[in-house]
Design a protein around this motif. Structure first.
Motif, PDB file in Angstrom:
ATOM      1  N   UNK A 172      62.577  73.732  74.718  1.00  0.00           N
ATOM      2  CA  UNK A 172      61.769  74.932  74.513  1.00  0.00           C
ATOM      3  C   UNK A 172      61.874  75.872  75.710  1.00  0.00           C
ATOM      4  N   UNK A 173      61.894  75.313  76.926  1.00  0.00           N
ATOM      5  CA  UNK A 173      62.035  76.146  78.120  1.00  0.00           C
ATOM      6  C   UNK A 173      63.400  76.820  78.120  1.00  0.00           C
ATOM      7  N   UNK A 174      64.449  76.076  77.774  1.00  0.00           N
ATOM      8  CA  UNK A 174      65.796  76.663  77.685  1.00  0.00           C
ATOM      9  C   UNK A 174      65.807  77.795  76.659  1.00  0.00           C
ATOM     10  N   UNK A 192      56.987  74.231  69.579  1.00  0.00           N
ATOM     11  CA  UNK A 192      56.440  74.302  70.928  1.00  0.00           C
ATOM     12  C   UNK A 192      54.940  74.083  70.936  1.00  0.00           C
ATOM     13  N   UNK A 193      54.255  74.632  69.935  1.00  0.00           N
ATOM     14  CA  UNK A 193      52.807  74.411  69.818  1.00  0.00           C
ATOM     15  C   UNK A 193      52.502  72.941  69.571  1.00  0.00           C
ATOM     16  N   UNK A 236      50.122  70.309  71.752  1.00  0.00           N
ATOM     17  CA  UNK A 236      49.036  69.510  71.154  1.00  0.00           C
ATOM     18  C   UNK A 236      49.261  68.022  71.409  1.00  0.00           C
ATOM     19  N   UNK A 237      50.519  67.563  71.233  1.00  0.00           N
ATOM     20  CA  UNK A 237      50.849  66.151  71.463  1.00  0.00           C
ATOM     21  C   UNK A 237      50.611  65.764  72.919  1.00  0.00           C
ATOM     22  N   UNK A 286      54.664  85.202  63.090  1.00  0.00           N
ATOM     23  CA  UNK A 286      55.155  83.817  63.087  1.00  0.00           C
ATOM     24  C   UNK A 286      54.651  83.095  61.839  1.00  0.00           C
ATOM     25  N   UNK A 287      53.373  83.270  61.546  1.00  0.00           N
ATOM     26  CA  UNK A 287      52.792  82.611  60.367  1.00  0.00           C
ATOM     27  C   UNK A 287      53.424  83.142  59.082  1.00  0.00           C
ATOM     28  N   UNK A 288      53.559  84.460  58.967  1.00  0.00           N
ATOM     29  CA  UNK A 288      54.133  85.062  57.760  1.00  0.00           C
ATOM     30  C   UNK A 288      55.565  84.578  57.545  1.00  0.00           C
TER      31      UNK A 288
END
Length: 465
Positions: free
Chosen positions: A17-19, A367-368, A372-373, A439-441
């Motif tokens: 995700x950082x990359x 990423x979210x 959370x994990x 993002x959701x749409x």
């Protein structure tokens, strides 16, 4: 055991995700920097040149319309004010259920003609044709059976008379000098087969004699956030991709095409929800496969203004269609991806649209899930996370504000202190609020694809004065 698995997942997913973010941030920085230099150079050349002598290449303007009675007359009126001496307007009424056609017929006293249309690209049949000569501009109205926007464009291509055509949306308005600017790459290089212009929001400007003369951010915050987003889209990556002939989209709201190449490439794909991207990719493949030297250009000084959706419902309808169209185009022409025959198009352009447009909502939600994990298993460095995302938000907001002010500068607008402060706030809100709505749409758009793949949806139009 479960904690160890979660730890490994968080570790490797975080690295990826950082990359992902670093690559995007680097690309955005390059796009903004290159765009700033090119826009400044073009503005310098414009100011040094006291007078341009144009060769007027004939252009056909194709206006597909479906239930556009609210905006169609204003759009035609703006086209009749263009500072260009050799063009025609072809309106294609794609089986509208409202009185779009009657508005045009009555307003311009059009006469019905029984004339054949040479069908070079397959499309739905003609119902009737009307014509009117308005000064030096010929206006043609074609009523046809419904087949979708791509099908309507194919009919317009079949019916138009000139070697280059412009496709537009029926709610769009061109500046008086837009055709002159859009045709410049064709005059400079006869290998040019398409030219894209800038699409900005009509709700932000006022027109005087066919030119946008003042700029104000509207009270509707959804529209204002879209204004920032449009600037970043049209004045960022597309300028960079233009440097290596790598643009995969010429906006359906405002694009110039060489008619013969489009016909030979097979025209627009009927039923496509992303006809503007699909036809450009089709033209790339056709020219590359047949060893035809070509250029697809992007001109940030040729401006078209269009209405932005004003409600979350209409934004959802529009962006769902855009995302499905992107998916269709990339899947249909997937052989371009990492194919050495297509050079930077396959390795840069296709990859960008795949990872940072099509898959971005899924990657961002991944990423979210990592956050959370990590939080659940006590693996989250909360302070580092806050600092990292705060810096990223500041970085993204500064880039957006830079591009926004470039647009204001290029159009010679004056930005009030109030609008500047609002723009600074909007650049933050667009990144941390509006982006997540999109993002959701986009995440939800591919669910039930088979059922929705031919569904356009309708957006409420607002009559402009």
């Amino acid at each position: 055991m479960l904690r160890e698995i979660a730890q490994s997942f968080v570790y490797y997913a975080s690295i990826l995700f950082v990359i992902y973010l670093v690559v995007y941030a680097t690309y955005s920085f390059l796009s903004t920097t290159v765009g700033a230099f090119i826009l400044r150079y073009r503005d310098k050349m414009r100011k040094l040149s006291n007078e341009m002598h144009y060769v007027y290449v004939p252009i056909s303007i194709i206006l597909p319309a479906y239930n556009e009675s609210v905006t169609i007359l204003k759009s035609i009126e703006s086209l009749l004010e263009l500072d260009y001496h050799m063009y025609e307007i072809v309106v294609v009424d794609d089986g509208s259920k409202d009185d779009t056609a009657m508005h045009i017929i009555n307003e311009y006293n059009m006469i019905r003609y029984d004339r054949p249309v040479r069908i070079q690209i397959k499309c739905q049949p003609v119902i009737e044709i009307y014509e009117a000569q308005l000064g030096h501009v010929k206006l043609t109205l074609i009523r046809k059976e419904n087949g979708g926007k791509a099908d309507a464009l194919n009919m317009g291509i079949n019916a138009c008379r000139f070697p280059y055509f412009i496709c537009m949306d029926a709610d769009s308005h061109l500046q008086r000098d837009s055709l002159k600017k859009l045709i410049e790459p064709v005059l400079g290089d006869d290998k040019t087969v398409s030219v894209g212009g800038v699409v900005l929001l009509s709700q932000c400007v006022e027109f005087t004699n066919g030119m946008a003369t003042s700029f104000n951010l509207p009270k509707n915050w959804l529209v204002s956030m879209q204004a920032v987003e449009y600037d970043r889209s049209f004045l960022g990556s597309r300028i960079l991709m233009d440097m290596f002939n790598g643009n995969l989209i010429v906006s359906g709201a405002f694009g110039l095409f060489k008619k013969s190449i489009v016909i030979n490439a097979g025209g627009y794909e009927a039923g496509s929800l992303g006809e503007d991207m699909e036809i450009v990719m089709r033209m790339h493949i056709y020219c590359q496969s047949n060893n035809i030297p070509y250029r697809m250009r992007y001109i940030p000084t040729a401006v078209c203004f269009t209405q932005a959706p004003t409600t979350v419902k209409d934004i959802s309808t529009q962006r769902r269609r855009w995302h499905l169209g992107l998916f269709q185009s990339l899947i249909t022409h997937r052989r371009v991806f990492l194919n050495y025959r297509f050079g930077p198009i396959g390795f840069i352009s296709y990859a960008y649209y795949l990872f940072y447009e099509l898959l971005s909502p899924y990657i961002e939600l991944l990423g979210t899930a990592v956050i959370i994990t990590a939080f659940y298993f006590g693996l989250l460095n909360f302070n580092f996370m806050v600092v990292f995302f705060a810096l990223y938000a500041i970085y993204g907001s500064v880039l957006s504000l830079t591009i926004f002010t470039q647009h204001i500068y290029m159009q010679d607008f004056k930005l009030s202190t109030k609008d500047l402060m609002k723009a600074m706030l909007l650049c933050v809100l667009e990144l941390v609020v509006f982006r997540w709505l999109l993002v959701y749409i986009r995440f939800m758009s591919l669910f039930g694809y088979k059922r929705k793949k031919h569904t356009w949806g309708e957006i409420t139009r607002v009559k402009t004065e």
